[in-house]
Motif scaffolding. Structure first.
Motif, PDB file in Angstrom:
ATOM      1  N   GLN A 219       0.830  -1.206   0.000  1.00  0.00           N
ATOM      2  CA  GLN A 219       0.000   0.000   0.000  1.00  0.00           C
ATOM      3  C   GLN A 219       0.864   1.256   0.000  1.00  0.00           C
ATOM      4  OE1 GLN A 219      -3.648  -0.738   0.217  1.00  0.00           O
ATOM      5  NE2 GLN A 219      -2.514  -2.562  -0.376  1.00  0.00           N
ATOM      6  N   ASP A 235      -8.694  -3.094   7.300  1.00  0.00           N
ATOM      7  CA  ASP A 235      -8.737  -1.792   6.632  1.00  0.00           C
ATOM      8  C   ASP A 235      -7.352  -1.148   6.742  1.00  0.00           C
ATOM      9  OD1 ASP A 235      -9.125   0.848   5.844  1.00  0.00           O
ATOM     10  OD2 ASP A 235     -11.102   0.994   6.767  1.00  0.00           O
ATOM     11  N   SER A 237      -6.424   1.667   5.137  1.00  0.00           N
ATOM     12  CA  SER A 237      -6.500   3.021   4.583  1.00  0.00           C
ATOM     13  C   SER A 237      -5.625   4.026   5.324  1.00  0.00           C
ATOM     14  CB  SER A 237      -7.952   3.505   4.579  1.00  0.00           C
ATOM     15  OG  SER A 237      -8.507   3.470   5.885  1.00  0.00           O
ATOM     16  N   PRO A 241      -3.640   6.673   2.781  1.00  0.00           N
ATOM     17  CA  PRO A 241      -4.944   7.320   2.596  1.00  0.00           C
ATOM     18  C   PRO A 241      -5.162   7.925   1.214  1.00  0.00           C
ATOM     19  CG  PRO A 241      -3.510   8.631   4.014  1.00  0.00           C
ATOM     20  CD  PRO A 241      -2.846   7.303   3.847  1.00  0.00           C
ATOM     21  N   HIS A 244      -5.336   4.011  -1.037  1.00  0.00           N
ATOM     22  CA  HIS A 244      -6.157   2.854  -0.661  1.00  0.00           C
ATOM     23  C   HIS A 244      -7.611   3.022  -1.104  1.00  0.00           C
ATOM     24  CE1 HIS A 244      -8.375   0.215   2.185  1.00  0.00           C
ATOM     25  NE2 HIS A 244      -7.279  -0.511   2.187  1.00  0.00           N
ATOM     26  N   SER A 288     -13.151   3.907  -0.227  1.00  0.00           N
ATOM     27  CA  SER A 288     -12.630   5.270  -0.181  1.00  0.00           C
ATOM     28  C   SER A 288     -13.501   6.218  -0.999  1.00  0.00           C
ATOM     29  CB  SER A 288     -11.198   5.274  -0.725  1.00  0.00           C
ATOM     30  OG  SER A 288     -10.777   6.574  -1.054  1.00  0.00           O
TER      31      SER A 288
END
Length: 353
Positions: A219, A235, A237, A241, A244, A288
């Motif tokens: 990621q 999760d 994210s 951020p 993702h 997202s």
């Protein structure tokens, strides 16, 4: 004098009752292949462990970063010798060591995650993560511009191959021109190696990175290059951020609570359990805001279809990389075929070795 004697007896009875209550605490052990951390495979299991630990009549212990093979056998053996009532082993490579120990300690219940072997006091369990993988593939296929998606994968075993295939089928359901390129790291948890694997895929044009790995390394690599990513297990994210999109995730708490209850009340029996979206063991994390509303709506509608049994991920026709039909039109593969899957679907670029 008599009053004092009564008080003494009451005190003794209370002490005995307290001791008996302590003795009745159920001992539960968890063994993880990677550090718990704050995301990923082991963390997902540990969320359930914490829920169990909060119960008043349970004593819980966990060990993290336990290698598969001989190391895990020693850990299972030590827990069994200490009279643990229930032991969860949460990695594929724990299967044979746990089976061996289970036969020596018939009064202990052993539960192995992701394997296929059982004994009278050892069951196995997993989740139909391929259902959530398919949905995440729909997201990825909708978001790619290069039509090249990268997949950082751990080991070429059926569990991982099945997930790659489901992801690819989801991609092609919305974008038949896209391909999924696979790189193997041969590790469940190595953040640096996972990140390098993602970079190698980015170098050949991938603009969405997916993974079957424990860390958020892929990621992070995607975010550093300014492209999208699909997480896994939990999760992810917060680690990327700006990149993702969504993650197929696990929710083990209801299942673990159910197993705990069955062991407590004596109803537990050795079995192989494979639950999915309908039972809540697997799901998608929130999508997202990067994902357009129409894409989100389409994915969630398909999720509802799968949960209700109206859509089956591997329903035919499904072709392999060579173009040979492996699942005939209208056919639905048996669980045994899925559990032993060792071939890639059309659209995957890579080998199963």
């Amino acid at each position: 004098m008599r009053k004092g004697l009564v008080l003494l007896v009451l005190a003794l009875l209370m002490a005995v009752g307290t001791t008996q209550a302590a003795e009745k605490k159920m001992k539960v052990g968890f063994v993880y292949v990677s550090p718990v951390g704050d995301a990923g495979w082991s963390y997902a299991h540990d969320v359930a462990r914490q829920a169990i630990e909060a119960l008043p009549d349970v004593e819980v212990k966990y060990l993290e970063a336990v290698n598969e093979g001989a190391d895990s056998e020693r850990v299972f053996l030590n827990m069994a010798r200490k009279k643990y009532d229930l032991i969860f082993g949460t990695s594929f490579g724990y299967m044979d060591p746990m089976l061996k120990v289970s036969k020596r300690f018939p009064k202990t219940v052993f539960m192995h995650c992701s394997g296929y072997k059982t004994s009278e006091n050892m069951g196995n369990y997993f989740g139909r993560m391929y259902q959530a993988r398919y949905l995440s593939g729909m997201v990825a296929g909708s978001m790619t511009k290069s039509n090249v998606l990268g997949y950082v994968a751990a080991f070429p075993i059926p569990e991982v191959i099945r997930g790659i295939n489901a992801f690819t089928l989801g991609v092609q359901a919305v974008n038949p021109e896209a391909e999924v390129r696979v790189v193997w790291t041969k590790t469940w948890y190595d953040p640096a190696k996972e990140k390098e694997g993602a970079k190698s895929l980015l170098d050949v044009g991938a603009d969405v990175i997916a993974q079957h790995q424990d860390s958020p390394g892929p990621q992070e690599a995607a975010q550093e290059r300014g492209v999208y990513s699909i997480g896994y297990n939990t999760d992810m994210s917060s680690f990327a951020p700006k990149s993702h999109l969504v993650a197929p995730i696990w929710n083990w708490t209801p299942f673990y609570m159910e197993v705990l209850k069955s062991v407590k009340d004596g109803s537990w029996k050795s079995a192989s359990t494979w639950n999915g979206l309908a039972e809540g063991v697997v799901d998608l994390s929130p999508m997202s805001d990067l994902v357009p509303a129409d894409v989100q709506a389409r994915v969630l509608a398909r999720r509802d279809e799968i949960k209700k049994g109206g859509y089956v991920v591997f329903s035919g026709p499904v072709k392999d990389q060579a173009g040979t039909v492996r699942i005939a039109e209208g056919a639905v593969p048996a669980d045994g075929a899925l559990l032993g899957m060792d071939w890639f679907v059309q659209g995957v670029v890579g080998t199963t070795k």
